[in-house]
Design a protein around this motif. Structure first.
Motif, PDB file in Angstrom:
ATOM      1  N   SER A  44       0.717  -4.202  -3.253  1.00 52.40           N
ATOM      2  CA  SER A  44      -0.789  -4.004  -2.818  1.00 52.40           C
ATOM      3  C   SER A  44      -1.007  -2.546  -2.121  1.00 52.40           C
ATOM      4  CB  SER A  44      -1.221  -5.057  -1.942  1.00 52.40           C
ATOM      5  OG  SER A  44      -0.787  -4.965  -0.683  1.00 52.40           O
ATOM      6  N   ASN A  45       0.066  -2.104  -1.515  1.00 55.25           N
ATOM      7  CA  ASN A  45      -0.269  -0.596  -0.975  1.00 55.25           C
ATOM      8  C   ASN A  45       0.013   0.383  -2.327  1.00 55.25           C
ATOM      9  OD1 ASN A  45      -0.707   0.889   1.429  1.00 55.25           O
ATOM     10  ND2 ASN A  45       1.338   1.730   1.220  1.00 55.25           N
ATOM     11  N   LYS A  48      -3.173   0.539  -4.184  1.00 56.03           N
ATOM     12  CA  LYS A  48      -4.169   1.493  -3.413  1.00 56.03           C
ATOM     13  C   LYS A  48      -3.914   2.692  -3.372  1.00 56.03           C
ATOM     14  CE  LYS A  48      -4.657  -1.908  -0.032  1.00 56.03           C
ATOM     15  NZ  LYS A  48      -4.593  -2.298   1.423  1.00 56.03           N
ATOM     16  N   PRO A 120      -4.257 -10.440  -2.895  1.00 51.05           N
ATOM     17  CA  PRO A 120      -5.076  -9.659  -2.929  1.00 51.05           C
ATOM     18  C   PRO A 120      -6.366  -9.600  -3.954  1.00 51.05           C
ATOM     19  CG  PRO A 120      -3.259  -8.759  -2.282  1.00 51.05           C
ATOM     20  CD  PRO A 120      -2.762 -10.124  -2.932  1.00 51.05           C
TER      21      PRO A 120
END
Length: 171
Positions: A44-45, A48, A120
């Motif tokens: 997820s990072n 991002k 997410p």
């Protein structure tokens, strides 16, 4: 023996993969975990901070490494893995078996509602809109999933039942 499991999120790839690896005395690999370990960051990072294109390139790279360098494993892929960078063709060419764990839209919605906080992609989608979201996604991805030589219908089956079905298809 190299076995790859594909399917939508919530289809049971990790659960079935872990059970199958125990039964077959093989290692279990989760491609998402392989990527996270390799990059030293959460997926997820990475999405991002570096974007989906960067992630998909790395996903392809690590998939190739696993299929080339490892033997005797059960690989759980990400829901989108087969749909990018020729990954499905790579799995079909390099794995001994590719299984699509197929679950209906209502079945996926029922499973994923319970896991939304850990997903997410669907975290902020209202429960009543989840089936439509899944349906649209599946429509886009189904052509890739259906390339798998083995399609296991997983609705209304216990995990061990699915494992036994897969084992029955291995030569």
């Amino acid at each position: 023996m190299k076995i790859a499991l594909v399917g939508y999120m919530g289809s049971g790839k990790s659960t079935i993969g872990k059970l199958l690896s125990k039964d077959l005395a093989s290692s279990f690999l989760d491609l998402d975990e392989v990527i996270e370990d390799g990059l030293g960051d959460s997926i997820s990072n990475v999405f991002k901070t570096r974007g989906e294109i960067f992630f998909r390139k790395k996903e392809h790279q690590y998939l190739n490494e696993v299929l080339t360098k490892k033997n005797n494993f059960i690989l759980s892929t990400g829901g989108g893995t087969p749909c990018y960078s020729g990954n499905m063709e790579t799995m079909l060419a390099m794995a001994d078996y590719v299984f699509y764990l197929k679950v209906s839209i209502p079945g996926l919605a029922e499973r994923l509602i319970k896991e939304k906080d850990h997903r997410p992609l669907i975290k902020n989608i209202p429960n009543d809109e989840l089936p439509e979201f899944i349906g649209k996604h599946l429509f886009e991805r189904n052509n890739y999933y259906l390339k798998a030589p083995y399609i296991i219908n997983c609705d209304h089956k216990e995990p061990q039942e699915i494992v036994e079905e897969i084992k029955g298809l291995l030569r």
